[in-house]
Design a protein around this motif. Structure first.
Motif: not given
Length: 546
Positions: A146-147, A167-171, A382-389
């Motif tokens: 997701n993005f 966050a805006s731009g989070g993925q 595998e869970i890779d979070l970068d500003g989202c969920c």
């Protein structure tokens, strides 16, 4: 001009005394060969008398060796596989019994009955509910990415430290592995089906048709084996007659030669006797070939092993006269006749087929009930979070569920564009064709009965005439042969008398055979036969008394 006939005993005594005196006087014994021919003449007459009274040497034999039919797909590979090394004598009931066990066409009819029984059982199974069980398992992997083009800080009054903040731009990137398993049970029951009932009636008629065809095949088999056996008896009798005629002609040739030596007949009589003997040998070869052919015909029809040939145990003998008059024969021949009943069953099956096709447009009502259980497990390694969920993703999740349902189902085809109507019309037209076939078969059966009846009565009359002809020809043969040997008749008279005697013997054998054949043809339409292959088969060779 012929001289008056001298009594046979006096003439024979005179010749015997003359021969004795000639030998005693030391003169050339010209009459000695002639006297030996008189002795052969007596033996010759004995052979003639024995043609109709010669019995079989194994009439007491009642148990046959096992003669199983060759396998249906068996083929001989080497010439030795078909070399005849066993000859077995059978009577007619034994031949029929062997055919019932070995006949391929009868086995095919039995297979037809079993086929229809299986099809009927398949339709009868629709009267009971069907139960089905479903069981399964599965495993699959899902990768979701997701993005977020725009975050949710402007939509929700949350801080950046909230787990719901995006966050805006989070993925994010989440890999999920899912394993599932399920089990289910379902019950269906056809509560009301007009098509099913019509199908039952249709398959019942088809089964009846197959059973009647089986019974008709039994009748055909009995007739075919009887005809082959009677023809084999005739061929054996004709071969015996020809053998006796050849033996007679050999004796006569010796007599003619002896008389020629004695100066009693001209050379032309010797030539005529030699020509007649060769002609009779030719006819004997034909009779032997016909006998061998008739033996193989019966053996192949009965379907015995390749290396076995069947022979007729009995000589030609007359069956008892047909006990019914023509009218009763026709009525009984048409009653319960499997040929006609098979056509009636076939017509009934077509009419029931039309009913089944018409029932396709009628409603069907059924009950159903089902229950099931479902279980699954999902893992997210595998869970890779970068500003989202961050907090809404569950690494390991087990789930399960169960359900059940029951109800009433109605199927009703309201319109099919005339498909069903056309099929119904075709089935009824086919049933009408079978009805006309039945009428033609009825008339054909009556014609066969009438023809066989008339031929049987004619054959009985021919037997009487043939017996009288044989007796007269036999006496004429005795007289003419004696007259010839004593110089009171020429060889032409003797040859004509021999031909007349031979024809009389053959006509007697043929008349008896024709009477038996016509009897078998009448019996074919009246003998009772089972319709169920499981029942014992007993096919009499004469009409049972009722």
């Amino acid at each position: 001009m012929l001289q008056p006939i001298v009594p046979l005993g006096i003439t024979t005594l005179f010749l015997v005394l003359t021969g004795s005196m000639a030998r005693a006087a030391g003169e050339p014994p010209a009459l000695v060969p002639l006297m030996r021919s008189f002795e052969a003449y007596a033996r010759d007459l004995e052979r003639l008398d024995q043609i109709w009274g010669k019995g079989s040497s194994d009439q007491g034999q009642s148990v046959l060796p096992a003669l199983p039919a060759p396998a249906a797909d068996e083929l001989p590979i080497m010439p030795v596989d078909v070399k005849i090394d066993q000859r077995i004598r059978v009577d007619l009931p034994q031949a029929i019994d062997l055919a019932v066990r070995n006949d391929p066409s009868l086995q095919k009819s039995i297979g037809g009955v079993r086929e229809q029984q299986g099809l009927l059982r398949s339709i009868q199974g629709r009267l009971y509910p069907t139960v089905s069980f479903n069981l399964g398992a599965g495993y699959f992997q899902e990768v979701q990415k997701n993005f977020a083009l725009q975050g949710n800080s402007s939509l929700l009054d949350i801080g950046t430290d909230s787990p719901l903040y995006v966050a805006s731009g989070g993925q994010n990137l989440i890999q999920t592995n899912i394993a599932t398993g399920f089990a289910g049970l379902r019950v269906d029951y056809e509560l009301l089906s007009f098509e099913r009932n019509a199908a039952l009636a249709e398959l019942g008629a088809d089964l009846e048709n197959a059973r009647e065809l089986y019974g008709n095949r039994l009748r055909e088999l009995q007739l075919n084996v009887s005809e082959a056996y009677y023809q084999l008896q005739l061929a054996s009798q004709l071969r015996l007659i020809r053998q006796v005629v050849v033996s007679n002609d050999e004796v006569i040739l010796d007599q003619v030669i002896a008389m020629k030596v004695a100066g009693l007949v001209p050379r032309v009589d010797v030539l005529r006797a030699e020509a007649s003997l060769q002609q009779q040998r030719f006819l004997l070869e034909q009779a032997e070939a016909q006998l061998l052919s008739s033996q193989r015909r019966l053996s192949n029809l009965v379907n015995v092993p390749f290396k076995v040939t069947l022979e007729a145990r009995e000589q030609v003998s007359l069956q008892q006269p047909w006990p019914l008059d023509l009218d009763e024969t026709i009525v009984r021949g048409l009653k319960d006749n499997p040929q006609l009943q098979a056509l009636q069953a076939a017509r009934s099956a077509l009419l029931r087929q039309a009913d089944r096709q018409a029932a396709e447009l009628l409603p069907r009502i059924g009950l159903f009930a089902e229950a099931g259980y479902f279980a699954g497990q999902s893992r997210s390694p595998e869970i890779d979070l970068d500003g989202c969920c961050a907090s809404v993703t569950i690494p390991i999740l087990n789930s399960q569920s169960n359900d059940w349902a029951a109800g009433l189902r109605l199927n009703w085809r309201l319109f099919d564009g005339g498909i069903t109507a056309g099929a119904v019309e075709a089935s009824k037209a086919a049933a009408d064709q079978v009805l006309q076939t039945e009428a033609a078969e009825r008339n054909a059966i009556r014609q066969k009965l009438e023809s066989a009846y008339y031929e049987h009565r004619a054959a009985l009359s021919q037997i009487i005439a043939a017996n009288a002809s044989y007796k007269a020809a036999r006496d004429a043969y005795r007289d003419t042969r004696a007259r010839f040997e004593f110089g009171l008749a020429d060889y032409t008279d003797l040859a004509d008398t021999i031909s007349s005697l031979t024809r009389a013997m053959e006509q007697k054998a043929e008349a008896m055979t024709f009477a038996n054949l016509s009897y078998a043809q009448l019996l074919r339409e009246l003998v009772d036969v089972p319709r169920n292959p499981e029942d014992a088969v007993d096919l009499p060779i004469t009409l049972p008394q009722t």
